[in-house]
Design an enzyme around this catalytic site. Structure first.
Site, mmCIF file in Angstrom:
data_model
loop_
_atom_site.group_PDB
_atom_site.id
_atom_site.type_symbol
_atom_site.label_atom_id
_atom_site.label_comp_id
_atom_site.label_asym_id
_atom_site.label_seq_id
_atom_site.Cartn_x
_atom_site.Cartn_y
_atom_site.Cartn_z
ATOM 1 N N HIS A 106 -5.851 7.523 22.540
ATOM 2 C CA HIS A 106 -4.834 8.563 22.660
ATOM 3 C C HIS A 106 -3.482 8.005 22.200
ATOM 4 O O HIS A 106 -3.082 6.914 22.634
ATOM 5 C CB HIS A 106 -4.715 9.044 24.107
ATOM 6 C CG HIS A 106 -3.912 10.300 24.251
ATOM 7 N ND1 HIS A 106 -2.591 10.307 24.594
ATOM 8 C CD2 HIS A 106 -4.269 11.595 24.090
ATOM 9 C CE1 HIS A 106 -2.151 11.549 24.640
ATOM 10 N NE2 HIS A 106 -3.145 12.352 24.342
ATOM 11 N N ASP A 142 -8.444 12.259 28.743
ATOM 12 C CA ASP A 142 -7.337 11.301 28.749
ATOM 13 C C ASP A 142 -6.711 11.174 30.137
ATOM 14 O O ASP A 142 -5.574 10.758 30.263
ATOM 15 C CB ASP A 142 -6.268 11.701 27.728
ATOM 16 C CG ASP A 142 -5.663 13.068 28.019
ATOM 17 O OD1 ASP A 142 -6.135 13.750 28.952
ATOM 18 O OD2 ASP A 142 -4.715 13.451 27.314
ATOM 19 N N SER A 631 39.144 -6.979 -6.042
ATOM 20 C CA SER A 631 39.711 -7.093 -4.700
ATOM 21 C C SER A 631 39.298 -5.942 -3.807
ATOM 22 O O SER A 631 39.302 -6.072 -2.574
ATOM 23 C CB SER A 631 41.235 -7.167 -4.781
ATOM 24 O OG SER A 631 41.757 -5.995 -5.396
ATOM 25 N N CYS A 707 30.977 -19.242 -20.643
ATOM 26 C CA CYS A 707 30.992 -20.046 -19.420
ATOM 27 C C CYS A 707 30.522 -21.476 -19.654
ATOM 28 O O CYS A 707 30.947 -22.397 -18.958
ATOM 29 C CB CYS A 707 30.154 -19.381 -18.333
ATOM 30 S SG CYS A 707 28.483 -18.961 -18.868
#
Length: 912
Positions: A106, A142, A631, A707
């Site tokens: 159940h 149940d 920012s 870079c």
């Protein structure tokens, strides 16, 4: 043990199969009669296994058990009845017949809800814990003693379906098998049912599922999800009964902007938005409903409520008519009880169940070359006619509406008509920033304004993150297979290649990139990157690990590599598209969703890329692009609690700030590619011609805005003067001019602030005593076509400094421009020059030129950098990892290693 299985459904089938795998003998299966000619999965499986199957319409009449039914059952000699899911009332003559009695499953965690709607009431009451119970069945089924219970967390947006699929089904099957094992071993407890706090609410029916609007938003949300999908929470509005499905309280970043939907009794009108229907509780808080069922039974996206009448019926082509007939045959196979499938045939009213939805979706995938539908699509187009219309729209491209909504800036340039998006890209749509804020993006070649670009605000970041989170947690991206994810990335790469001239031209206009270089590197390598990572999608694998066994039991330990979730990618201005691709391709291949912040000065290729993701069919919300300031936008991404990873390329100073923000916000994962001062060591035994050629490239490639540019060249004494002479000769041959000209070698610097920084850099070099051999100045008007330019352009002469001492500013700091810094070192003094080369806090790249293989290997061992080039420079490849040491950052782009930046490893350990 001899077991009788009494029940139905896939759950019953799975329990039955697992019991047989455990070695139990299933002596008989009792299930429901066939419905519309279709057998229940439990009975079907048992028949295939040769197990006796009984399909009783009923077990008793007028309150008494039917003798022939009981006799057929008793003849099997079962020792235990197992009721995994049972909708029939079983008489006590059967329940108590076996020597071990009967057990039943159940979906309720006692002492809470009882009854057939227990799982619904778990959600309606907003319980934080749910679960299931296995009872010793009695006359109430149940109401007997408890054998075992298992609990789980109920998530804020769980529905009956999600709770069932995530926990109640898989763990329930295991629980039933565990319960049988306990009984067989004589260890099964019998615990009296607790009564404190128990509820006994009745079964939910349609007439009782009406929404009470005089309650907080969370309670309304709980009511809707607790009734989803049966019987459906409803209200009256617009003169009809509307039923709401797929509710969520996750409304972060959503604004109630759209068309009002008046609802009698509601605290305020609902609002139909692009995201769905926003509703309000009496506390003023919002909830979002994504699907609405109309009174005629048709399900529609809530966002289309006021547009449902606008959709005209498509006229199908001959090919599409053929596809429709093939799909009709699939419907006939799935619905055998339907004599003829016509336009009005309703999939569910004809007997289809949830398992048939999955089957239909899979059949469509096979018939339509892998077209991915969601189960939800079937619920939204339940009749055959509507389903075919939906299918054809998907096959033709469901995102054409979004494509048509793009506001372009058009420019005729480079023998092309450029069409450039200029708004924010959030949730699959181009939208204005909050308050309509914009800024100018400048063409560095002539200083003119290219266009006004939307300037993202904090609220826009929140909207984009919310869209990415929803796409990750609830969208198609996380549901499709890894192979299908790769297929979409391959398609994106193809589109980028088809638009390569347009993308390269935009790079030239917005970033000042030389067109031919942009075509080969900025765009070419971007295409290669997406192709490379598309191939990785279905190869991201975990492993099994031998661990110590828990004797007498055994253990299995394994790892899973999972996506981290929403990622923020912050891109520099030197390679706007390529840096986006290096990070985003790996991020998407790993299964994440992303919010990209391009550099404020170079946003246009990122926005064009966003448009191509729509054309490729990347689901909405997976990719979001926010031009704006670091920012504000970058800071909010770093601080946002729902962002789980930041990938950043930029300065060391900003990288440190981002790392701090990531730690303080939610300890999010972070990878950083930061500043560099890459040394290039040129020994006298090198191929001098090649050293000059590659030395030039190491500094002046992409105008020095690179870079890994060689920030300092160390040239052995005996060839120093010759090397400098040949470099100066080659610099004199470089053509400075319009980046769109095919013979241009050197275009403008990216933006005015950077040009000014280069001028100051060279001034300091001269002031400290270095020798300025050539260059060092701004070029006012390099070409005749620029003479009439109304504003300054950003051209800077290729520059060479010699006699540079180790203490000088230009020896220590990165110029990020076309400035060659040359220092001498004594002949044969390898260790001394290595010490000087490594005397920096940067460690991104490095290089060495020598014909001596022993020297090359020794120097490459000693150089403290993430990449070492030997007798070459700038030779990066999508398959080779790229990243720095020391204050040049950590983490890798490219190669298999890059995937690890966007994955998390989960260890799962089993005992058996």
């Amino acid at each position: 043990m001899k077991i009788a299985v009494i029940g139905q459904s896939l759950f019953g089938q799975e329990v039955y199969c697992r019991l047989r795998e455990e070695g139990h003998e299933v002596v008989g299966v009792f299930t429901v009669p066939d419905k519309d000619g279709k057998a229940d999965p439990l009975g079907l499986q048992a028949e295939q296994d040769g197990v006796p199957v009984f399909k009783f319409t009923r077990w008793r009449a007028k309150g008494r058990a039917l003798p022939d039914v009981v006799a057929q059952y008793q003849a099997l000699g079962a020792e235990l009845n197992v009721l995994p899911f049972c909708s029939q009332f079983i008489p006590m003559e059967v329940i108590s017949a076996p020597r071990h009695g009967s057990i039943i499953y159940h979906p309720s965690l006692l002492p809470r809800h009882r009854g057939a709607s227990a799982i619904n009431w778990t959600l309606i009451h907003g319980d934080k814990k749910g679960g299931f119970t296995i009872f010793w069945a009695d006359d109430g089924l149940d109401t007997g003693d408890l054998l075992l219970q298992k609990e789980c967390e109920v998530l804020p947006d769980d529905t009956v379906s999600s709770l069932y699929n995530r926990f109640l089904f898989p763990e329930g099957v295991k629980g039933m098998v565990q319960a049988v094992k306990l009984i067989a071993e004589g260890k099964a407890p019998r615990l009296p049912q607790p009564e404190d706090g128990a509820t006994y609410e009745g079964i939910q029916r349609k007439e009782t599922a009406r929404i009470d609007w005089d309650q907080p938003a969370e309670a309304i949300h709980n009511w809707i999800r607790g009734n989803d999908k049966v019987p459906g929470a409803w209200t009256e509005a617009c003169g009809q009964k509307l039923t709401f499905f797929n509710s969520t309280l996750n409304t972060a970043g959503l604004e109630p902007e759209g068309e009002d939907l008046p609802i009698p009794g509601a605290h305020r009108p609902g609002v139909v938005t692009k995201a769905g229907l926003i509703l309000f509780g009496n506390d003023g808080r919002m909830l979002l409903v994504k699907n609405i069922q109309l009174e005629d039974g048709k399900m529609i996206p809530a966002a289309r409520f006021f547009r449902r009448a606008e959709s005209s019926t498509l006229e199908l082509t001959e090919e599409e008519l053929g596809t429709a007939e093939a799909v009709r045959d699939a419907w006939k196979r799935i619905l055998p009880s339907v004599p003829e499938v016509d336009e009005s045939t309703d999939f569910f009213k004809s007997g289809a169940a949830s398992v048939d939805v999955v089957r239909l979706v899979e059949e469509v995938k096979e018939l339509c070359d892998g077209l991915e539908l969601e189960n939800e699509d079937v619920y939204m187009a339940t009749t055959f006619g509507d389903f075919i219309q939906l299918l054809v729209r998907r096959l033709r491209g469901d995102d054409k509406e979004a494509e048509c909504a793009i506001a372009y800036v058009e420019k005729a340039v480079n023998k092309l008509t450029l069409r450039m998006p200029h708004q924010l890209f959030i949730g699959g749509a181009f939208v204005d920033a909050e308050g309509g804020k914009t800024y100018e993006t400048i063409n560095p070649t002539d200083g003119s304004v290219l266009c006004q670009v939307s300037l993202a605000q904090v609220s826009d970041v929140d909207k984009a993150v919310a869209a990415a989170k929803d796409a990750f947690e609830n969208g198609l991206w996380g549901k499709i297979s890894a192979r299908d994810r790769g297929r979409l990335l391959y398609r994106l790469a193809e589109l980028m290649e088809q638009h390569q001239e347009e993308l390269a031209t935009i790079e030239a206009l917005d970033a000042g990139a030389v067109y031919t270089l942009a075509l080969k590197t900025h765009v070419g390598m971007s295409v290669q990157t997406f192709r490379y990572f598309a191939g990785w999608c279905d190869k991201i694998q975990g492993s099994t690990i031998p661990i110590n066994q828990a004797r007498p039991n055994r253990n299995l330990s394994m790892t899973r590599r999972e996506p981290v979730g929403v990622c923020g990618i912050i891109i520099p201005w030197n390679y706007p598209l390529m840096m986006l691709s290096w990070k985003t391709a790996a991020c998407l291949a790993a299964g994440n969703t992303v919010v990209v912040k391009p550099a404020q000065v170079t946003p246009l290729t990122a926005l064009k890329f966003a448009e191509l993701t729509l054309k490729a069919g990347i689901p909405k919300g997976v990719v979001n692009v926010l031009p704006g300031s670091g920012s504000l936008v970058g800071q909010r991404l770093s601080d946002h609690p729902d962002v789980r990873k930041i990938g950043f390329t930029g300065s060391t100073e900003v990288g440190k700030h981002i790392m701090r923000s990531c730690a303080l916000s939610n300890v999010k994962k972070v990878s950083l590619e930061l500043g560099g001062k890459s040394p290039l060591l040129i020994f006298a035994d090198c191929d001098l011609g090649k050293a000059v050629q590659m030395g030039m490239s190491s500094v002046f490639f992409n105008k020095g805005e690179n870079c890994i540019a060689a920030g300092r060249l160390f040239v052995e004494d005996s060839i120093h003067d010759q090397f400098v002479q040949r470099v100066v000769e080659e610099v004199g041959k470089m053509k400075i001019g319009n980046p769109l000209d095919r013979d241009t070698d050197h275009g403008p610097q990216n933006h005015l602030a950077h040009l000014k920084k280069l001028l100051e850099y060279c001034r300091r070099g001269v002031e400290e005593g270095a020798t300025l051999v050539c260059g060092g100045k701004q070029v006012p008007r390099p070409d005749k076509w620029l003479q009439a330019a109304p504003t300054p352009c950003f051209f800077f002469e290729p520059t060479v400094f010699t006699d540079v001492q180790d203490h000088m500013f230009i020896a220590r700091e990165e110029s990020f421009g076309p400035v060659m810094i040359i220092s001498r070192f004594a002949d044969g003094d390898v260790d001394a020059v290595l010490t000087r080369a490594n005397a920096t806090e940067f460690g991104l790249a490095s290089g060495v030129f020598t014909r001596d293989i022993n020297k090359a290997l020794y120097v490459s061992d000693k150089l403290e950098a993430g990449t070492v080039f030997v007798n070459t420079y700038n030779k990066t490849d999508v398959a080779a990892p790229f990243g720095g040491f020391k204050q040049s950052g950590f983490g890798k782009d490219l190669g298999e290693a890059a995937l690890n930046e966007y994955l998390r490893v989960k260890t799962v350990t089993f005992e058996y």
